[in-house]
Write a protein that holds these residues in place. Structure first.
Motif, PDB file in Angstrom:
ATOM      1  N   ALA A 112      92.614   2.212   3.554  1.00  0.00           N
ATOM      2  CA  ALA A 112      93.606   2.778   4.465  1.00  0.00           C
ATOM      3  C   ALA A 112      94.207   4.019   3.820  1.00  0.00           C
ATOM      4  N   LYS A 113      94.831   4.862   4.626  1.00  0.00           N
ATOM      5  CA  LYS A 113      95.584   5.982   4.068  1.00  0.00           C
ATOM      6  C   LYS A 113      96.849   5.401   3.471  1.00  0.00           C
ATOM      7  N   ALA A 114      96.821   5.227   2.170  1.00  0.00           N
ATOM      8  CA  ALA A 114      97.868   4.463   1.504  1.00  0.00           C
ATOM      9  C   ALA A 114      98.977   5.311   0.916  1.00  0.00           C
ATOM     10  N   GLY A 115      98.734   6.539   0.664  1.00  0.00           N
ATOM     11  CA  GLY A 115      99.744   7.381   0.038  1.00  0.00           C
ATOM     12  C   GLY A 115      99.612   7.399  -1.471  1.00  0.00           C
TER      13      GLY A 115
ATOM     14  N   GLU B 241      98.348   4.548  -4.510  1.00  0.00           N
ATOM     15  CA  GLU B 241      97.162   4.912  -5.286  1.00  0.00           C
ATOM     16  C   GLU B 241      97.484   5.018  -6.771  1.00  0.00           C
TER      17      GLU B 241
ATOM     18  N   TRP C 236      90.341  -3.997   0.302  1.00  0.00           N
ATOM     19  CA  TRP C 236      91.265  -3.556   1.342  1.00  0.00           C
ATOM     20  C   TRP C 236      91.200  -4.510   2.513  1.00  0.00           C
TER      21      TRP C 236
ATOM     22  N   THR D 223     100.808   2.936   8.472  1.00  0.00           N
ATOM     23  CA  THR D 223      99.628   3.627   7.967  1.00  0.00           C
ATOM     24  C   THR D 223      98.344   2.914   8.344  1.00  0.00           C
ATOM     25  N   THR D 224      98.422   1.670   8.816  1.00  0.00           N
ATOM     26  CA  THR D 224      97.202   0.948   9.150  1.00  0.00           C
ATOM     27  C   THR D 224      97.058   0.701  10.651  1.00  0.00           C
TER      28      THR D 224
ATOM     29  N   GLY E 265      94.060   2.476  11.860  1.00  0.00           N
ATOM     30  CA  GLY E 265      92.890   2.371  10.978  1.00  0.00           C
ATOM     31  C   GLY E 265      92.047   1.163  11.323  1.00  0.00           C
TER      32      GLY E 265
ATOM     33  N   THR F 204      90.356  -1.395   9.618  1.00  0.00           N
ATOM     34  CA  THR F 204      90.151  -2.028   8.319  1.00  0.00           C
ATOM     35  C   THR F 204      89.519  -3.386   8.500  1.00  0.00           C
TER      36      THR F 204
END
Length: 117
Positions: free
Chosen positions: A11-14, A18, A47, A110-111, A114, A116
């Motif tokens: 996912a675009k986690a930031g 990370e 994920w 953020t999800t 997405g 996932t």
């Protein structure tokens, strides 16, 4: 040698998540070198809809001595995860090795869009 396994779709986690994942893996691998006779480890990045599960495991057995560590590695990992609403568990794996598991949640926003697994 370190083997890395990836599961699910990231996912675009930031940057915060990370960086926390990176530092947890870094510290866990440092602990393998300092506290285990093993020279291999497995890193799994899994994920799912809720976030990222990070597992670092070595086959052991434990070495004799602390190799000069400050003793704050596990505490630091737990603090990094907690700052994101996550958690870290560490301990024997039941087969002679050691395992660190971190759960780092991704905020729902953020999800939402997405895909996932």
């Amino acid at each position: 040698m370190v083997t890395v396994e990836r599961r699910g779709r990231a996912a675009k986690a930031g940057a915060g998540l990370e960086l926390a994942a990176f530092r947890i893996v870094q510290e866990a691998l440092t602990n393998v070198l300092r506290h285990s006779t093993a020279r291999t480890a497995t890193v799994e990045l899994a994920w799912d809809r809720g976030g990222l599960a990070v597992t670092v495991a070595d086959p052991g057995p434990a070495g004799g001595g602390d190799a000069g560590g400050s003793g704050n590695g596990l505490t630091g990992m737990r603090e990094r995860a907690a700052a994101l609403g996550g958690s870290v568990e560490a301990g024997p794996d039941g087969a002679g090795g050691w395992r660190v598991r971190a759960r780092l949640p991704v905020p729902a926003a953020t999800t939402e869009n997405g895909d996932t697994t």
